[in-house]
Design an enzyme around this catalytic site. Sequence first.
Site, PDB file in Angstrom:
ATOM      1  N   GLU A   1     103.308 -43.816 -12.977  1.00 11.60           N
ATOM      2  CA  GLU A   1     104.711 -43.487 -13.247  1.00 11.60           C
ATOM      3  C   GLU A   1     105.458 -43.479 -11.933  1.00 11.60           C
ATOM      4  O   GLU A   1     104.955 -42.961 -10.928  1.00 11.60           O
ATOM      5  CB  GLU A   1     104.891 -42.082 -13.865  1.00 11.60           C
ATOM      6  CG  GLU A   1     104.441 -41.944 -15.291  1.00 11.60           C
ATOM      7  CD  GLU A   1     104.658 -40.527 -15.829  1.00 11.60           C
ATOM      8  OE1 GLU A   1     105.515 -39.777 -15.303  1.00 11.60           O
ATOM      9  OE2 GLU A   1     103.942 -40.174 -16.780  1.00 11.60           O
TER      10      GLU A   1
ATOM     11  N   HIS B   1      99.268 -36.566 -23.380  1.00 10.35           N
ATOM     12  CA  HIS B   1     100.498 -36.384 -22.612  1.00 10.35           C
ATOM     13  C   HIS B   1     101.256 -35.195 -23.231  1.00 10.35           C
ATOM     14  O   HIS B   1     102.369 -35.327 -23.721  1.00 10.35           O
ATOM     15  CB  HIS B   1     101.326 -37.673 -22.617  1.00 10.35           C
ATOM     16  CG  HIS B   1     102.362 -37.762 -21.529  1.00 10.35           C
ATOM     17  ND1 HIS B   1     102.447 -38.817 -20.651  1.00 10.35           N
ATOM     18  CD2 HIS B   1     103.381 -36.929 -21.175  1.00 10.35           C
ATOM     19  CE1 HIS B   1     103.476 -38.646 -19.821  1.00 10.35           C
ATOM     20  NE2 HIS B   1     104.053 -37.498 -20.116  1.00 10.35           N
TER      21      HIS B   1
ATOM     22  N   GLU C   1      98.905 -35.759 -15.956  1.00 12.39           N
ATOM     23  CA  GLU C   1      99.432 -34.629 -15.181  1.00 12.39           C
ATOM     24  C   GLU C   1      98.916 -33.286 -15.685  1.00 12.39           C
ATOM     25  O   GLU C   1      99.674 -32.473 -16.208  1.00 12.39           O
ATOM     26  CB  GLU C   1     100.966 -34.649 -15.184  1.00 12.39           C
ATOM     27  CG  GLU C   1     101.534 -35.911 -14.564  1.00 12.39           C
ATOM     28  CD  GLU C   1     103.046 -35.896 -14.410  1.00 12.39           C
ATOM     29  OE1 GLU C   1     103.695 -34.980 -14.953  1.00 12.39           O
ATOM     30  OE2 GLU C   1     103.583 -36.787 -13.737  1.00 12.39           O
TER      31      GLU C   1
ATOM     32  N   ASN D   1     101.275 -40.521 -10.427  1.00 11.78           N
ATOM     33  CA  ASN D   1     102.671 -40.475 -10.856  1.00 11.78           C
ATOM     34  C   ASN D   1     103.470 -39.914  -9.689  1.00 11.78           C
ATOM     35  O   ASN D   1     103.214 -38.788  -9.248  1.00 11.78           O
ATOM     36  CB  ASN D   1     102.834 -39.555 -12.068  1.00 11.78           C
ATOM     37  CG  ASN D   1     102.070 -40.052 -13.292  1.00 11.78           C
ATOM     38  OD1 ASN D   1     101.517 -41.140 -13.293  1.00 11.78           O
ATOM     39  ND2 ASN D   1     102.045 -39.242 -14.329  1.00 11.78           N
TER      40      ASN D   1
ATOM     41  N   TYR E   1     107.278 -39.206  -7.865  1.00 15.63           N
ATOM     42  CA  TYR E   1     108.739 -39.148  -7.979  1.00 15.63           C
ATOM     43  C   TYR E   1     109.428 -38.775  -6.676  1.00 15.63           C
ATOM     44  O   TYR E   1     110.482 -39.299  -6.346  1.00 15.63           O
ATOM     45  CB  TYR E   1     109.142 -38.142  -9.080  1.00 15.63           C
ATOM     46  CG  TYR E   1     108.783 -38.657 -10.451  1.00 15.63           C
ATOM     47  CD1 TYR E   1     109.662 -39.450 -11.165  1.00 15.63           C
ATOM     48  CD2 TYR E   1     107.534 -38.402 -11.017  1.00 15.63           C
ATOM     49  CE1 TYR E   1     109.339 -39.970 -12.400  1.00 15.63           C
ATOM     50  CE2 TYR E   1     107.187 -38.922 -12.256  1.00 15.63           C
ATOM     51  CZ  TYR E   1     108.092 -39.706 -12.937  1.00 15.63           C
ATOM     52  OH  TYR E   1     107.754 -40.234 -14.151  1.00 15.63           O
TER      53      TYR E   1
ATOM     54  N   ARG F   1     102.100 -48.712 -20.661  1.00  9.80           N
ATOM     55  CA  ARG F   1     101.374 -47.439 -20.718  1.00  9.80           C
ATOM     56  C   ARG F   1     102.042 -46.530 -21.744  1.00  9.80           C
ATOM     57  O   ARG F   1     103.242 -46.254 -21.639  1.00  9.80           O
ATOM     58  CB  ARG F   1     101.361 -46.777 -19.331  1.00  9.80           C
ATOM     59  CG  ARG F   1     100.757 -45.385 -19.348  1.00  9.80           C
ATOM     60  CD  ARG F   1     100.580 -44.790 -17.947  1.00  9.80           C
ATOM     61  NE  ARG F   1     100.052 -43.447 -18.071  1.00  9.80           N
ATOM     62  CZ  ARG F   1     100.711 -42.333 -17.754  1.00  9.80           C
ATOM     63  NH1 ARG F   1     101.927 -42.377 -17.246  1.00  9.80           N
ATOM     64  NH2 ARG F   1     100.164 -41.156 -17.938  1.00  9.80           N
TER      65      ARG F   1
HETATM   66  C1  GBH Z   1     106.543 -36.779 -15.381  1.00  8.03           C
HETATM   67  O1  GBH Z   1     106.431 -35.487 -14.907  1.00  8.03           O
HETATM   68  C2  GBH Z   1     106.060 -36.816 -16.792  1.00  8.03           C
HETATM   69  O2  GBH Z   1     104.769 -37.373 -16.890  1.00  8.03           O
HETATM   70  C3  GBH Z   1     106.993 -37.491 -17.748  1.00  8.03           C
HETATM   71  O3  GBH Z   1     106.644 -37.208 -19.054  1.00  8.03           O
HETATM   72  C4  GBH Z   1     108.414 -37.106 -17.421  1.00  8.03           C
HETATM   73  O4  GBH Z   1     109.323 -37.586 -18.360  1.00  8.03           O
HETATM   74  C5  GBH Z   1     108.734 -37.642 -16.060  1.00  8.03           C
HETATM   75  O5  GBH Z   1     107.808 -37.240 -15.118  1.00  8.03           O
HETATM   76  C6  GBH Z   1     110.113 -37.290 -15.556  1.00  8.03           C
HETATM   77  O6  GBH Z   1     110.262 -35.921 -15.374  1.00  8.03           O
HETATM   78  O7  GBH Z   1     111.292 -30.163  -7.489  1.00  8.03           O
HETATM   79  O8  GBH Z   1     111.428 -31.948  -5.848  1.00  8.03           O
HETATM   80  O9  GBH Z   1     109.542 -30.421  -5.820  1.00  8.03           O
HETATM   81  C7  GBH Z   1     106.997 -35.253 -13.653  1.00  8.03           C
HETATM   82  C8  GBH Z   1     106.510 -33.963 -13.062  1.00  8.03           C
HETATM   83  C9  GBH Z   1     106.705 -32.179 -11.579  1.00  8.03           C
HETATM   84  C10 GBH Z   1     107.690 -34.261 -10.953  1.00  8.03           C
HETATM   85  C11 GBH Z   1     107.544 -31.464 -10.600  1.00  8.03           C
HETATM   86  C12 GBH Z   1     108.544 -33.546  -9.941  1.00  8.03           C
HETATM   87  C13 GBH Z   1     108.814 -31.464  -8.669  1.00  8.03           C
HETATM   88  C14 GBH Z   1     109.688 -32.200  -7.696  1.00  8.03           C
HETATM   89  N1  GBH Z   1     107.331 -33.402 -12.034  1.00  8.03           N
HETATM   90  N2  GBH Z   1     107.971 -32.311  -9.508  1.00  8.03           N
HETATM   91  S1  GBH Z   1     110.551 -31.104  -6.639  1.00  8.03           S
END
Ligand code: GBH
Length: 462
Positions: A361, A120, A165, A294, A296, A76
């Site tokens: 992601e 992006h 996003e 995505n 995390y 991707r």
């Molecule tokens: C992605 O965004 C992007 O698409 C990418 O480009 C980037 O490199 C990658 O992630 C890593 O950052 O503070 O615990 O509540 C991630 C967007 C938005 C994910 C805010 C985490 C808050 C977590 N982020 N979110 S928290």
Amino acid sequence: MTRRFPDGFLWGAATSSYQIEGAVDADGRGPSIWDTFSREPGAVLNGENGDVAIDHYHRVGDDVKLMADLGLNAYRFSVAWPRIQPTGSGPAVQAGLDFYQRLTDQLLDAGIAPALTLYHWDLPQPLQDAGGWPNRDTAYRFADYAGIVADALGDRVKLWITLNESWCAAYLGYLSGEHAPGIQDPAQALASVHTLNLAHGLGARAIRSALGDGAQVAISHNIQVNKAATDAPEDVAVKTRLDLVNNEILLAPQLDGAYPEGLFEATERFTDWSFVRDGDLDVIHTRMDALGLNYYSTGTVRAGEDPDRDPFQPTLVDGVARVRPEGEYTEMGWLVEPQGLTDLLLEMHRRWPGLPLYVTENGAAFDDEVAPDGRVHDERRTAYLHSHVEAVGRAMDAGANVRGYFAWSLFDNFEWSYGYGKRFGIVHVDYDTLTRTVKDSGHWYSRLAGSGVLPGVDETTA
Ligand code: GBH
């Protein structure tokens, strides 16, 4: 128990143009909002920018070879709009299209399915000068651009992702100001959400009209997964309010054709929503073939004032306090919570049964170094990936139609406002020499991609 994934499941890794390409002046590329923003003092840690990044633009052949060596069956990436239309409108630059045609040809030769993201976050600067995402016209410019790229690459690319996003594009770009263009204005942020929704719909139609049903059209969202700290009604209400302005504002119009109940009331102190015109919701609700997620981390919230909250950070929802439960945190300060991914996939499956889902992601930042033995022993990343792939498997066991998984990221790269200070790659990059070294997690992921069977966390040998 051996966990085996279905044949044809996509095992990929993800990147984005501004984070890896560099070569910002090559072959007629115009400036993007990130070229501008990264030059503003204090915007990016250590004043870093993507001028060189990891020089992927000049190393694309070797980088594809590396993916092939890893045995990935999908990749991707995103197209840099300013390489295709330097001012954001008008005719395409052939050299820009050539770059992505070469990339996709090389991927296909190596048996790697391209998954293409059109946007992006690298908006052509002239479009920001004309108002940026709060300006409705940007959606029509995006649709033209989508049509150009679909015409040029439609014979090679099956999976099309309109936007990455839009939450970040709108809320980090125009509300908190942490991302380009660095604006802090709730009214502009909400107008941006609507333009991005419209851009998605118009872009999806442009792709479909160029490519017909052969193309799979999707979008990638970073749905904010939050839990209420307790069952107390005021804590649950806070979670619901956050879901509304963060998630439902995107999902409901795109997949159900209407802005969610309560949204206008919740935001009326910022905007009257007069930018929504007749017919917009039909466009936004254009058929989608798949949904990209995505993921995390998972947040925990309760009603109250947050003592750690920066009073200068604008927000759409007052009275939210964030709780930091015990657990493992990554270098970004994000809690490791794989169950949140299972829950998210199952929630999407419950609401839109059978909708094909991709994890577009998932990954973690840790401090990695090349060890004296020449390897990168990033066992925490391997454990993170292992637990999250397992979480995907659990969602599939319960019926979610998950078709693929993309690790973020293939490479260490420019991590937006953190510059080069945070490493997400399964491949290490030495920022002095730009040498790539597959990390232990990359070797582990290679086993998974090659076999479709989840390896143990210690199975990291090349
Ligand atoms: C992605 O965004 C992007 O698409 C990418 O480009 C980037 O490199 C990658 O992630 C890593 O950052 O503070 O615990 O509540 C991630 C967007 C938005 C994910 C805010 C985490 C808050 C977590 N982020 N979110 S928290």
